[in-house]
Motif scaffolding. Structure first.
Motif, mmCIF file in Angstrom:
data_model
loop_
_atom_site.group_PDB
_atom_site.id
_atom_site.type_symbol
_atom_site.label_atom_id
_atom_site.label_comp_id
_atom_site.label_asym_id
_atom_site.label_seq_id
_atom_site.Cartn_x
_atom_site.Cartn_y
_atom_site.Cartn_z
ATOM 1 N N VAL A 1 0.633 -1.636 -0.099
ATOM 2 C CA VAL A 1 0.240 -0.367 0.081
ATOM 3 C C VAL A 1 1.036 0.817 0.190
ATOM 4 C CG1 VAL A 1 -1.535 0.854 1.487
ATOM 5 C CG2 VAL A 1 -1.707 -1.277 1.456
ATOM 6 N N VAL A 2 0.465 2.187 -0.628
ATOM 7 C CA VAL A 2 1.346 3.444 -0.862
ATOM 8 C C VAL A 2 -0.382 4.706 0.129
ATOM 9 C CG1 VAL A 2 2.480 5.511 -2.427
ATOM 10 C CG2 VAL A 2 2.407 2.344 -2.535
ATOM 11 N N ILE A 3 0.464 5.105 0.597
ATOM 12 C CA ILE A 3 -0.538 6.213 0.608
ATOM 13 C C ILE A 3 0.249 8.035 0.706
ATOM 14 C CG2 ILE A 3 -1.426 7.237 2.968
ATOM 15 C CD1 ILE A 3 -1.168 5.207 4.713
ATOM 16 N N ASP A 4 -0.243 8.103 -0.038
ATOM 17 C CA ASP A 4 0.379 9.997 -0.804
ATOM 18 C C ASP A 4 -0.519 10.710 -0.083
ATOM 19 O OD1 ASP A 4 0.629 11.656 -2.500
ATOM 20 O OD2 ASP A 4 -0.462 11.140 -4.135
ATOM 21 N N THR A 5 0.498 11.494 0.735
ATOM 22 C CA THR A 5 -0.146 13.119 1.049
ATOM 23 C C THR A 5 0.316 13.947 0.892
ATOM 24 O OG1 THR A 5 1.870 12.849 2.812
ATOM 25 C CG2 THR A 5 -0.162 11.347 3.783
ATOM 26 N N ILE A 6 0.752 14.122 -0.482
ATOM 27 C CA ILE A 6 0.667 15.407 -1.134
ATOM 28 C C ILE A 6 0.526 16.552 -1.032
ATOM 29 C CG2 ILE A 6 1.765 16.077 -3.094
ATOM 30 C CD1 ILE A 6 3.579 14.169 -4.074
ATOM 31 N N GLY A 7 0.315 17.646 -0.791
ATOM 32 C CA GLY A 7 -0.928 18.574 -0.221
ATOM 33 C C GLY A 7 -1.358 18.631 0.921
ATOM 34 N N LEU A 8 -1.413 17.225 1.476
ATOM 35 C CA LEU A 8 -2.211 17.334 2.731
ATOM 36 C C LEU A 8 -1.356 18.274 3.825
ATOM 37 C CD1 LEU A 8 -3.259 13.509 2.647
ATOM 38 C CD2 LEU A 8 -5.054 15.838 1.851
ATOM 39 N N PRO A 9 -2.362 17.852 4.542
ATOM 40 C CA PRO A 9 -1.542 18.660 6.254
ATOM 41 C C PRO A 9 0.054 17.969 6.538
ATOM 42 C CG PRO A 9 -3.963 19.525 6.342
ATOM 43 C CD PRO A 9 -3.305 18.345 5.105
ATOM 44 N N SER A 10 0.919 18.333 7.770
ATOM 45 C CA SER A 10 1.605 17.962 7.886
ATOM 46 C C SER A 10 1.184 16.924 9.125
ATOM 47 C CB SER A 10 2.838 18.973 8.568
ATOM 48 O OG SER A 10 2.279 19.085 10.205
ATOM 49 N N ALA A 11 0.150 17.324 9.569
ATOM 50 C CA ALA A 11 0.007 16.343 10.509
ATOM 51 C C ALA A 11 -0.954 13.998 10.348
ATOM 52 C CB ALA A 11 -1.271 15.782 11.668
ATOM 53 N N HIS A 12 -0.999 14.487 8.982
ATOM 54 C CA HIS A 12 -1.681 13.872 7.937
ATOM 55 C C HIS A 12 -0.759 12.369 7.757
ATOM 56 C CE1 HIS A 12 -5.060 16.212 7.320
ATOM 57 N NE2 HIS A 12 -6.169 15.200 6.580
ATOM 58 N N THR A 13 0.358 13.709 7.184
ATOM 59 C CA THR A 13 1.828 12.949 6.904
ATOM 60 C C THR A 13 2.422 11.888 7.729
ATOM 61 O OG1 THR A 13 2.453 14.805 4.382
ATOM 62 C CG2 THR A 13 3.987 13.141 5.702
ATOM 63 N N ALA A 14 2.200 12.670 9.023
ATOM 64 C CA ALA A 14 2.834 12.177 10.293
ATOM 65 C C ALA A 14 1.925 11.079 10.882
ATOM 66 C CB ALA A 14 2.696 13.380 11.277
ATOM 67 N N PHE A 15 0.815 10.916 10.635
ATOM 68 C CA PHE A 15 -0.022 9.641 11.204
ATOM 69 C C PHE A 15 -0.072 8.641 10.323
ATOM 70 C CE2 PHE A 15 -3.630 7.571 10.959
ATOM 71 C CZ PHE A 15 -4.022 6.634 12.009
ATOM 72 N N ALA A 16 0.413 8.923 8.374
ATOM 73 C CA ALA A 16 0.363 7.858 7.703
ATOM 74 C C ALA A 16 1.837 7.373 8.197
ATOM 75 C CB ALA A 16 0.424 8.529 6.183
ATOM 76 N N ASN A 17 2.943 8.242 8.526
ATOM 77 C CA ASN A 17 4.295 7.007 8.710
ATOM 78 C C ASN A 17 3.766 6.325 9.578
ATOM 79 O OD1 ASN A 17 6.772 8.402 6.756
ATOM 80 N ND2 ASN A 17 5.047 9.544 6.907
ATOM 81 N N ARG A 18 4.185 6.958 10.929
ATOM 82 C CA ARG A 18 3.010 6.332 12.085
ATOM 83 C C ARG A 18 2.539 5.034 11.411
ATOM 84 N NH1 ARG A 18 1.187 8.336 17.495
ATOM 85 N NH2 ARG A 18 2.296 6.392 19.561
ATOM 86 N N LEU A 19 1.413 4.949 11.294
ATOM 87 C CA LEU A 19 0.648 4.010 10.733
ATOM 88 C C LEU A 19 1.858 2.825 9.724
ATOM 89 C CD1 LEU A 19 -1.738 2.520 10.975
ATOM 90 C CD2 LEU A 19 -2.972 3.311 8.707
ATOM 91 N N SER A 20 2.451 3.739 9.077
ATOM 92 C CA SER A 20 2.863 2.348 8.131
ATOM 93 C C SER A 20 4.438 1.938 9.273
ATOM 94 C CB SER A 20 3.847 3.535 7.636
ATOM 95 O OG SER A 20 4.639 4.456 8.119
ATOM 96 N N ARG A 21 4.627 2.461 10.336
ATOM 97 C CA ARG A 21 5.912 1.977 11.144
ATOM 98 C C ARG A 21 5.267 0.885 12.276
ATOM 99 N NH1 ARG A 21 7.358 7.144 11.252
ATOM 100 N NH2 ARG A 21 6.432 7.108 12.943
ATOM 101 N N SER A 22 3.372 1.344 12.536
ATOM 102 C CA SER A 22 3.459 0.870 14.306
ATOM 103 C C SER A 22 2.335 -0.265 13.243
ATOM 104 C CB SER A 22 2.094 1.470 15.126
ATOM 105 O OG SER A 22 3.171 3.006 14.508
ATOM 106 N N ILE A 23 1.223 -0.492 11.924
ATOM 107 C CA ILE A 23 0.680 -1.135 11.713
ATOM 108 C C ILE A 23 0.663 -2.673 11.848
ATOM 109 C CG2 ILE A 23 1.040 -2.019 9.705
ATOM 110 C CD1 ILE A 23 -1.935 -1.200 8.885
ATOM 111 N N GLY A 24 1.826 -3.006 11.633
ATOM 112 C CA GLY A 24 2.425 -4.942 12.628
ATOM 113 C C GLY A 24 2.414 -5.090 13.844
ATOM 114 N N MET A 25 1.949 -4.003 14.873
ATOM 115 C CA MET A 25 2.314 -4.618 16.092
ATOM 116 C C MET A 25 1.224 -3.967 16.994
ATOM 117 S SD MET A 25 5.273 -2.503 17.369
ATOM 118 C CE MET A 25 5.797 -0.774 16.054
ATOM 119 N N LEU A 26 -0.124 -3.699 15.836
ATOM 120 C CA LEU A 26 -2.172 -3.503 16.560
ATOM 121 C C LEU A 26 -2.143 -4.616 16.165
ATOM 122 C CD1 LEU A 26 -2.637 -0.381 14.501
ATOM 123 C CD2 LEU A 26 -1.804 -0.416 16.272
ATOM 124 N N ASP A 27 -2.989 -5.153 17.246
ATOM 125 C CA ASP A 27 -4.268 -6.452 17.640
ATOM 126 C C ASP A 27 -5.613 -5.855 16.622
ATOM 127 O OD1 ASP A 27 -5.701 -5.055 19.056
ATOM 128 O OD2 ASP A 27 -4.942 -6.393 21.075
#
Length: 120
Positions: A77-103
């Motif tokens: 999956v690729v999440i394109d956050t170009i043009g979105l607020p910085s909070a969206h980019t930060a969230f997308a990056n955090r999700l990509s690093r953390s998704i494997g740890m979610l139950d």
């Protein structure tokens, strides 16, 4: 694993069909079918989906749901956050690093939030 892989595996199990039997019937290698079921291949082609639907005699609404599952099953999956607020980019990056740890419960909670706030 992908939702599509789970769906195909479940269909095969309910019908008592091996990967080898199914692969031969729809004209693909057993290795390809195994890779799809285990999420090591990307989203299957429309032609492949039609062959699987035909093989299992999946029609109308069930076929539409089956195709939708395939659409949601790309393991890369690729999440394109170009043009979105910085909070969206930060969230997308955090999700990509953390998704494997979610139950499963956490995934369900996130799905509920998305369903509540995002219309398809």
């Amino acid at each position: 694993m992908t939702p599509f892989g789970d769906a195909v595996r479940e269909l095969r199990a309910r019908r008592g069909v091996t990967q080898k039997q199914m692969a031969e019937a729809i004209g693909v290698s057993p290795a390809y079918l195994s890779a799809l079921e285990h999420g090591r291949r990307g989203k299957p082609s429309f032609d492949f989906l039609q062959r699987v639907a035909g093989y299992f005699h999946i029609i109308w609404d069930d076929a539409e749901a089956f195709f939708d599952i395939a659409e949601r099953s790309d393991p890369r999956v690729v999440i394109d956050t170009i043009g979105l607020p910085s909070a969206h980019t930060a969230f997308a990056n955090r999700l990509s690093r953390s998704i494997g740890m979610l139950d499963e419960n956490a995934i369900g909670e996130l799905e509920a939030v998305l369903a509540q706030h995002v219309k398809r």
